[in-house]
Design a protein around this motif. Structure first.
Motif, PDB file in Angstrom:
ATOM      1  N   THR A   1      66.577 -16.924  15.114  1.00  0.00           N
ATOM      2  CA  THR A   1      65.885 -17.648  14.054  1.00  0.00           C
ATOM      3  C   THR A   1      64.828 -18.555  14.674  1.00  0.00           C
ATOM      4  OG1 THR A   1      67.558 -19.404  14.086  1.00  0.00           O
ATOM      5  CG2 THR A   1      67.863 -17.618  12.496  1.00  0.00           C
ATOM      6  N   LEU A   2      64.011 -19.151  13.815  1.00  0.00           N
ATOM      7  CA  LEU A   2      62.943 -20.042  14.259  1.00  0.00           C
ATOM      8  C   LEU A   2      63.247 -21.471  13.841  1.00  0.00           C
ATOM      9  CD1 LEU A   2      59.857 -17.873  13.237  1.00  0.00           C
ATOM     10  CD2 LEU A   2      60.839 -18.114  15.525  1.00  0.00           C
ATOM     11  N   ARG A   3      62.811 -22.408  14.648  1.00  0.00           N
ATOM     12  CA  ARG A   3      62.954 -23.832  14.343  1.00  0.00           C
ATOM     13  C   ARG A   3      61.615 -24.513  14.575  1.00  0.00           C
ATOM     14  NH1 ARG A   3      63.514 -27.992  17.723  1.00  0.00           N
ATOM     15  NH2 ARG A   3      63.946 -26.585  19.483  1.00  0.00           N
ATOM     16  N   VAL A   4      61.221 -25.384  13.646  1.00  0.00           N
ATOM     17  CA  VAL A   4      60.003 -26.178  13.835  1.00  0.00           C
ATOM     18  C   VAL A   4      60.311 -27.273  14.853  1.00  0.00           C
ATOM     19  CG1 VAL A   4      58.263 -27.618  12.717  1.00  0.00           C
ATOM     20  CG2 VAL A   4      59.261 -25.700  11.472  1.00  0.00           C
ATOM     21  N   THR A   5      59.526 -27.330  15.922  1.00  0.00           N
ATOM     22  CA  THR A   5      59.749 -28.312  16.981  1.00  0.00           C
ATOM     23  C   THR A   5      59.236 -29.688  16.545  1.00  0.00           C
ATOM     24  OG1 THR A   5      57.607 -27.891  17.997  1.00  0.00           O
ATOM     25  CG2 THR A   5      59.458 -26.501  18.703  1.00  0.00           C
ATOM     26  N   ASP A   6      59.489 -30.699  17.392  1.00  0.00           N
ATOM     27  CA  ASP A   6      58.982 -32.041  17.108  1.00  0.00           C
ATOM     28  C   ASP A   6      57.457 -32.028  17.018  1.00  0.00           C
ATOM     29  OD1 ASP A   6      61.541 -32.987  17.084  1.00  0.00           O
ATOM     30  OD2 ASP A   6      61.484 -33.838  19.106  1.00  0.00           O
ATOM     31  N   ALA A   7      56.816 -31.228  17.880  1.00  0.00           N
ATOM     32  CA  ALA A   7      55.353 -31.124  17.821  1.00  0.00           C
ATOM     33  C   ALA A   7      54.914 -30.484  16.502  1.00  0.00           C
ATOM     34  CB  ALA A   7      54.834 -30.300  19.001  1.00  0.00           C
ATOM     35  N   GLY A   8      55.680 -29.498  16.032  1.00  0.00           N
ATOM     36  CA  GLY A   8      55.367 -28.879  14.745  1.00  0.00           C
ATOM     37  C   GLY A   8      55.538 -29.848  13.595  1.00  0.00           C
ATOM     38  N   ILE A   9      56.585 -30.684  13.657  1.00  0.00           N
ATOM     39  CA  ILE A   9      56.793 -31.703  12.625  1.00  0.00           C
ATOM     40  C   ILE A   9      55.621 -32.675  12.596  1.00  0.00           C
ATOM     41  CG2 ILE A   9      58.233 -33.660  11.930  1.00  0.00           C
ATOM     42  CD1 ILE A   9      59.518 -31.010  11.306  1.00  0.00           C
ATOM     43  N   ALA A  10      55.101 -33.022  13.766  1.00  0.00           N
ATOM     44  CA  ALA A  10      53.954 -33.930  13.830  1.00  0.00           C
ATOM     45  C   ALA A  10      52.736 -33.308  13.160  1.00  0.00           C
ATOM     46  CB  ALA A  10      53.649 -34.279  15.284  1.00  0.00           C
ATOM     47  N   VAL A  11      52.532 -31.999  13.351  1.00  0.00           N
ATOM     48  CA  VAL A  11      51.409 -31.310  12.691  1.00  0.00           C
ATOM     49  C   VAL A  11      51.608 -31.321  11.179  1.00  0.00           C
ATOM     50  CG1 VAL A  11      50.290 -29.068  12.376  1.00  0.00           C
ATOM     51  CG2 VAL A  11      50.823 -29.886  14.673  1.00  0.00           C
ATOM     52  N   LEU A  12      52.836 -31.075  10.720  1.00  0.00           N
ATOM     53  CA  LEU A  12      53.109 -31.095   9.280  1.00  0.00           C
ATOM     54  C   LEU A  12      52.866 -32.480   8.693  1.00  0.00           C
ATOM     55  CD1 LEU A  12      56.352 -28.924   9.001  1.00  0.00           C
ATOM     56  CD2 LEU A  12      54.031 -28.309   8.314  1.00  0.00           C
ATOM     57  N   ALA A  13      53.294 -33.527   9.414  1.00  0.00           N
ATOM     58  CA  ALA A  13      53.088 -34.891   8.930  1.00  0.00           C
ATOM     59  C   ALA A  13      51.601 -35.229   8.859  1.00  0.00           C
ATOM     60  CB  ALA A  13      53.818 -35.881   9.836  1.00  0.00           C
ATOM     61  N   GLU A  14      50.841 -34.800   9.867  1.00  0.00           N
ATOM     62  CA  GLU A  14      49.400 -35.035   9.867  1.00  0.00           C
ATOM     63  C   GLU A  14      48.738 -34.316   8.688  1.00  0.00           C
ATOM     64  OE1 GLU A  14      45.512 -34.183  12.739  1.00  0.00           O
ATOM     65  OE2 GLU A  14      47.434 -33.225  13.131  1.00  0.00           O
ATOM     66  N   THR A  15      49.151 -33.077   8.446  1.00  0.00           N
ATOM     67  CA  THR A  15      48.603 -32.305   7.329  1.00  0.00           C
ATOM     68  C   THR A  15      48.934 -32.973   6.003  1.00  0.00           C
ATOM     69  OG1 THR A  15      48.884 -30.282   8.616  1.00  0.00           O
ATOM     70  CG2 THR A  15      48.572 -30.030   6.254  1.00  0.00           C
ATOM     71  N   LEU A  16      50.158 -33.476   5.881  1.00  0.00           N
ATOM     72  CA  LEU A  16      50.568 -34.142   4.651  1.00  0.00           C
ATOM     73  C   LEU A  16      49.705 -35.355   4.373  1.00  0.00           C
ATOM     74  CD1 LEU A  16      52.631 -34.436   2.332  1.00  0.00           C
ATOM     75  CD2 LEU A  16      54.048 -35.772   3.898  1.00  0.00           C
ATOM     76  N   GLN A  17      49.444 -36.150   5.401  1.00  0.00           N
ATOM     77  CA  GLN A  17      48.628 -37.346   5.222  1.00  0.00           C
ATOM     78  C   GLN A  17      47.197 -36.991   4.821  1.00  0.00           C
ATOM     79  OE1 GLN A  17      49.560 -40.555   5.294  1.00  0.00           O
ATOM     80  NE2 GLN A  17      51.677 -39.909   5.582  1.00  0.00           N
ATOM     81  N   LYS A  18      46.643 -35.949   5.447  1.00  0.00           N
ATOM     82  CA  LYS A  18      45.267 -35.566   5.153  1.00  0.00           C
ATOM     83  C   LYS A  18      45.121 -34.992   3.745  1.00  0.00           C
ATOM     84  CE  LYS A  18      43.651 -34.590   9.857  1.00  0.00           C
ATOM     85  NZ  LYS A  18      43.172 -33.528  10.796  1.00  0.00           N
ATOM     86  N   ASN A  19      46.168 -34.277   3.295  1.00  0.00           N
ATOM     87  CA  ASN A  19      46.068 -33.588   2.008  1.00  0.00           C
ATOM     88  C   ASN A  19      46.532 -34.411   0.829  1.00  0.00           C
ATOM     89  OD1 ASN A  19      45.122 -31.378   3.366  1.00  0.00           O
ATOM     90  ND2 ASN A  19      47.068 -30.275   3.337  1.00  0.00           N
ATOM     91  N   ARG A  20      47.171 -35.560   1.099  1.00  0.00           N
ATOM     92  CA  ARG A  20      47.783 -36.316  -0.006  1.00  0.00           C
ATOM     93  C   ARG A  20      46.754 -36.735  -1.047  1.00  0.00           C
ATOM     94  NH1 ARG A  20      52.101 -40.110   2.025  1.00  0.00           N
ATOM     95  NH2 ARG A  20      53.344 -38.227   1.749  1.00  0.00           N
ATOM     96  N   ALA A  21      45.630 -37.284  -0.594  1.00  0.00           N
ATOM     97  CA  ALA A  21      44.600 -37.715  -1.550  1.00  0.00           C
ATOM     98  C   ALA A  21      43.992 -36.518  -2.273  1.00  0.00           C
ATOM     99  CB  ALA A  21      43.519 -38.505  -0.841  1.00  0.00           C
ATOM    100  N   ALA A  22      43.757 -35.437  -1.522  1.00  0.00           N
ATOM    101  CA  ALA A  22      43.149 -34.253  -2.128  1.00  0.00           C
ATOM    102  C   ALA A  22      44.087 -33.601  -3.121  1.00  0.00           C
ATOM    103  CB  ALA A  22      42.771 -33.256  -1.041  1.00  0.00           C
ATOM    104  N   ARG A  23      45.402 -33.761  -2.921  1.00  0.00           N
ATOM    105  CA  ARG A  23      46.353 -33.114  -3.807  1.00  0.00           C
ATOM    106  C   ARG A  23      46.680 -33.940  -5.037  1.00  0.00           C
ATOM    107  NH1 ARG A  23      50.058 -31.996   0.505  1.00  0.00           N
ATOM    108  NH2 ARG A  23      51.493 -33.348  -0.604  1.00  0.00           N
TER     109      ARG A  23
END
Length: 240
Positions: A50-72
């Motif tokens: 199976t696959l697991r999102v690493t800590d670095a992947g979580i950081a990318v998701l958090a960054e994406t969430l912050q950038k998209n929050r206003a647009a969403r």
């Protein structure tokens, strides 16, 4: 070795893996995410991988969430309005539900913006409905190019609706197996003034599958449902 350029496709896959059981797709996007250290492979006791999102992947998701929050925000406002409309109709509604659905190519994650069912004690009368919300034309067109996503929605809902912001598309651009609602939105952060049915969704008899019941059991419906709104004609329960 060249660094992997993380695109919208990579970020979407990261989000899908994070929300799912982590079954590998074994495609190019997955290879690049593994090479970038954003995903990691894990082998279970029985040898399955199976696959697991690493800590670095979580950081990318958090960054994406912050950038998209206003647009969403207009999207989230419209999601909220549709979910509230379902509860006013006496239905139980969920936002952000994630359900595995069997499709022609295998399994896919269905993550509708709004999922709702009738409040009833008869399984055959549950009438599950999916609403997918789109406020930008580019987002809608990208979604329509993903038939597997639509197929997954149709596997979990007896009706599938696209709710589109007025002006971003014509109803006939949406495939006929889905209904279309058009939303008038007063402003960037305003709730829709009106939801207009442009084309009714084909209604198919459907029983809710066991994986969907399990997903509902783990999730919490939105607030606002009232006992006296459900199943008109039934006597209220005596709680004295």
């Amino acid at each position: 070795m060249h660094a992997v350029q993380i695109t919208v496709v990579h970020r979407r896959r990261l989000r899908e893996v994070y929300r799912s059981a982590g079954w590998p797709s074994q495609d190019g996007v997955e290879i690049e995410l593994l090479a970038a250290g954003l995903l990691a492979r894990e082998r279970g006791p029985l040898g399955h991988e199976t696959l697991r999102v690493t800590d670095a992947g979580i950081a990318v998701l958090a960054e994406t969430l912050q950038k998209n929050r206003a647009a969403r925000s207009p999207h989230e406002d419209l999601v909220e309005a549709v979910a509230e409309a379902m509860t006013r109709a006496g239905r139980l509604a969920w936002r952000g539900l994630a359900v595995r659905a069997k499709v022609a190519t295998g399994w896919a994650m269905a993550m509708p913006d709004v999922f709702s069912i009738r409040h009833t004690s008869v399984e055959a009368y549950v009438e599950p409905v999916v609403h997918e919300i789109k406020v930008q034309r580019g987002d809608l067109l990208a979604d329509l190019r993903r038939p597997t996503k639509r197929e997954a929605y149709l596997q979990i809902g007896g009706e599938c609706w696209y709710v589109i912001r007025r002006g971003i598309a014509e109803p006939d651009e949406v495939p006929p197996e889905c209904g279309v609602m058009v939303a008038d939105v007063a402003g960037h952060d305003a709730l829709p003034v009106r939801l207009e049915v442009a084309r009714a969704a084909p209604k198919r008899p459907m029983r809710v599958a066991f994986p969907t019941w399990m997903a509902l059991a783990r999730a919490t419906p939105i607030a606002g449902w009232r006992l006296d709104d459900a199943q008109p004609g039934l006597a209220p329960i005596d709680t004295s």
